[in-house]
Design a protein around this motif. Structure first.
Motif, mmCIF file in Angstrom:
data_model
loop_
_atom_site.group_PDB
_atom_site.id
_atom_site.type_symbol
_atom_site.label_atom_id
_atom_site.label_comp_id
_atom_site.label_asym_id
_atom_site.label_seq_id
_atom_site.Cartn_x
_atom_site.Cartn_y
_atom_site.Cartn_z
ATOM 1 N N GLU A 21 -4.121 49.549 33.082
ATOM 2 C CA GLU A 21 -3.242 48.973 32.066
ATOM 3 C C GLU A 21 -2.281 47.973 32.693
ATOM 4 O O GLU A 21 -2.009 46.904 32.119
ATOM 5 C CB GLU A 21 -2.462 50.106 31.387
ATOM 6 C CG GLU A 21 -1.687 49.659 30.160
ATOM 7 C CD GLU A 21 -1.078 50.833 29.427
ATOM 8 O OE1 GLU A 21 -0.285 50.579 28.512
ATOM 9 O OE2 GLU A 21 -1.390 51.989 29.766
ATOM 10 N N VAL A 69 -6.665 49.248 26.343
ATOM 11 C CA VAL A 69 -6.393 50.199 27.433
ATOM 12 C C VAL A 69 -5.260 51.166 27.085
ATOM 13 O O VAL A 69 -5.390 52.366 27.297
ATOM 14 C CB VAL A 69 -6.112 49.448 28.750
ATOM 15 C CG1 VAL A 69 -5.666 50.407 29.844
ATOM 16 C CG2 VAL A 69 -7.365 48.701 29.189
ATOM 17 N N MET A 107 -11.643 53.129 28.563
ATOM 18 C CA MET A 107 -10.868 51.923 28.891
ATOM 19 C C MET A 107 -11.790 50.769 29.271
ATOM 20 O O MET A 107 -11.607 49.633 28.811
ATOM 21 C CB MET A 107 -9.920 52.211 30.058
ATOM 22 C CG MET A 107 -8.758 53.121 29.738
ATOM 23 S SD MET A 107 -7.720 53.375 31.207
ATOM 24 C CE MET A 107 -6.526 54.558 30.590
#
Length: 617
Positions: free
Chosen positions: A230, A277, A565
């Motif tokens: 992230e 994410v 993700m």
């Protein structure tokens, strides 16, 4: 500032009005053919929709950040300038509606924390010196107060039972679905519910210091923390956004097509990339919280996904931490009478081995113990029914010249090889019983380790302070690759460091108390300890029920979350690539491109939400 607060307060209304005006505009143009009404509906929708986008872009610029909102704002102004009001209105509405869906999704994934907070107790019944109960707010309860808890009430504090018995539903703390029996001396946790019985409890921890309070704090902090992936995406977006603006400018300079340049700005927004994410991260951590697995943030997900070696403490982790009789051989005559003599003497001892033997023997004939002498390091010598009874180890029998036949000696060695401690019982100078006692292996451990190996763990290591023979027997039963026994806590730390130095990514699974140095040193520290203070503070992951099923779920969940993700990143980048190819090929335009762009945001959101229902098969 007033305008900003007003827009924030009525943002959903603004989105609704914008959507209504776009609908009116489309119906006016394509159904009723009222061109003027359609034109003004789109103009007003563009202006109303651009207001919150402008405020967000301005706030970002003040913080020296070129945001997605700035891209959209420039594109909307450009579309307005070239009188493409349909595009500007549709773009603003779709962008605002997409942002609304993102907010709703993040809020939805935090429901597990909200439900925990809603379950927090607000009042308590405090007993005074005369035993009278007074209901007070939880903020006025102090450590050491004596509380009354009635059937159906919440336990308001962490404490110890002083009086009474009952069954408590601990699902809010441990995730355990079945009520747990509590009696005098047992610990209780705030936020749990007394389903049956009445208890008097002494408060040991109150308010935010309770296990329940720490769980809420832990999950909230974990969901706010960012994973490595992230952080990378946010950094990528920081440079990606200016790159899109430069690309749009270059497009205009090369083609002199303002419409094409503005469309590049709109379609280049990395919306799905930025939201994909975080949705996976927050949803994965929320799933863990619902299933008794507390994961301390996105970085823990990243590291746990890379773990290839799991190191276990033995006692209380691979085993239940409870001594039990595993083998009971009678090699003499009058077994029933001998069992009764043995039970009579062992009932007078509080040693764990004695308690295990008494529990195993159950109900026997009662005898009065006439005399007992504790022989240090060897056992007990007692008189029952005018007969001498010896209970102890091999050294005791040698000292008392008790004969052990070759067959009995082989039986003793065989029981030792199974990882048991040996207790020998002789009555009137003859060996009567050979008893094997050990810390019982968790019944689910072997299956769990097999599943973990299939999921990607390459090596299992056991570190223990127990005897080597006992440790090897447990390791053989569970299929553990490497064993180090008779270790002190500092020795365990050295072994963990060796594994790390050899390039392994190590998860240490312990009870969270004695093993806290190793838990802290490992790449991932996992505490199997029902949320004790040390477990919550030291470890990266807490398994609230101390269950191997939770350990398997934790590892599987991290794998699934990281995979999710990566899927979202691929969807986002593939969408942008598709839009740019379609744009320059001539079959994607601003409005249709924005629709595909917002659809990609919905796709990554729904893909992330799949983690809500994740269960390890």
């Amino acid at each position: 500032m007033k305008l900003q607060r007003w827009v924030k307060k009525y943002l959903n209304t603004i989105i609704l009005i914008s959507g209504g005006l776009v609908t009116i505009g489309l119906l006016s143009d394509y159904v009723f053919h009222i061109e003027m009404l359609g034109l003004w509906s789109m103009i007003i929708a563009s202006i109303i929709g651009a207001l919150p986008i402008t405020i967000q872009a301005y706030q970002s610029l003040r913080n020296k950040v070129i945001s997605i909102e700035l891209l959209v704002l420039i594109a909307v102004i450009g579309a307005f300038f070239i009188q493409e009001y349909h595009e500007s209105a549709i773009v603003t509405f779709l962008f605002l509606f997409g942002a609304y869906l993102e907010r709703r999704t993040i809020q939805k994934t935090r429901d597990s924390v909200k439900s925990l907070i809603a379950m927090a107790p607000t009042t308590a019944l405090v007993l005074d010196e005369e035993g009278e109960a007074e209901e007070v707010e939880i903020d006025f309860v102090d450590e050491g107060d004596r509380l009354l808890i009635k059937t159906g009430a919440q336990v308001p504090v962490d404490g110890v039972v002083l009086f009474g018995e009952g069954f408590i539903d601990e699902a809010s703390v441990t995730g355990e679905s079945f009520p747990v029996k509590k009696k005098i001396g047992d610990n209780v946790f705030a936020g749990t519910i007394l389903t049956n019985g009445t208890l008097q409890v002494e408060a040991e921890r109150v308010g935010e210091d309770t296990t329940f309070g720490k769980i809420i704090e832990l999950v909230e902090e974990a969901q706010d923390s960012k994973s490595v992936m992230e952080k990378f995406i946010n950094k990528f977006a920081k440079y990606y956004t200016p790159a899109v603006i430069i690309f749009a400018l270059a497009t205009y300079l090369l083609t002199r097509d303002i419409r094409l340049a503005i469309t590049v700005l709109v379609l280049g927004c990395p919306g799905a990339l930025v939201i994909g994410v975080p949705v996976s991260n927050v949803t994965g951590i929320g799933n863990g919280a619902k299933n008794g697995v507390l994961i301390k943030g996105g970085e823990v997900l990243d590291r746990m996904n890379q773990v290839d070696t799991m190191v276990f403490d033995k006692t209380g982790t691979l085993t239940q931490g409870k001594t039990a009789v595993t083998t009971f051989l009678s090699v003499g005559k009058n077994e029933q009478q001998g069992r009764a003599y043995l039970a009579a003497i062992e009932k007078e001892s509080d040693h764990p081995l004695a308690q295990a033997i008494v529990s195993y023997l159950g109900e026997t004939q009662s005898y009065v113990v006439e005399q007992t002498v504790t022989l240090e390091g060897r056992g007990i010598q007692g008189m029952v029914d005018q007969k001498e009874v010896l209970i102890g180890n091999e050294r005791l029998l040698i000292e008392k010249n008790i004969t052990v036949t070759s067959v009995e000696s082989r039986q003793i060695d065989a029981i030792k090889l199974q990882g048991n401690s040996i207790v020998l019982v002789a009555i009137e100078g003859r060996l009567q019983f050979i008893i094997g006692v050990s810390d019982v292996i968790r019944p689910e451990a072997k299956d769990a380790l097999t599943r973990l190996r299939k999921m990607g763990i390459k090596r299992f290591v056991m570190l223990t302070g127990d005897h080597k023979m006992t440790a090897q027997a447990v390791a053989k039963e569970l299929g553990i690759d490497e064993v180090h026994a008779e270790l002190l806590p500092e020795d365990k730390v050295r072994e963990v460091q060796k594994l790390k130095d050899n390039g392994h990514v190590v998860a240490f699974v312990g009870d969270g108390i004695n093993d806290s140095p190793s838990i802290a040193l490992a790449d991932i520290g996992i505490a199997m300890g029902s949320g004790t203070d040390v477990a919550v503070e030291t470890s990266d992951i807490v398994l609230m029920r101390s269950s191997f099923e939770e350990l398997v779920h934790a590892y599987g969940l991290t794998k699934a979350t990281i995979a999710n993700m990566r899927q979202n990143i691929f969807i986002a980048l593939a969408t942008v690539a598709f839009l740019f190819v379609g744009l320059f090929a001539g079959w994607i335009y601003m409005a249709s491109g924005m629709f595909v762009h917002e659809a990609s945001i919905l796709v990554v959101i729904f893909n992330g939400l799949r983690l809500v229902k994740y269960k390890q098969k």
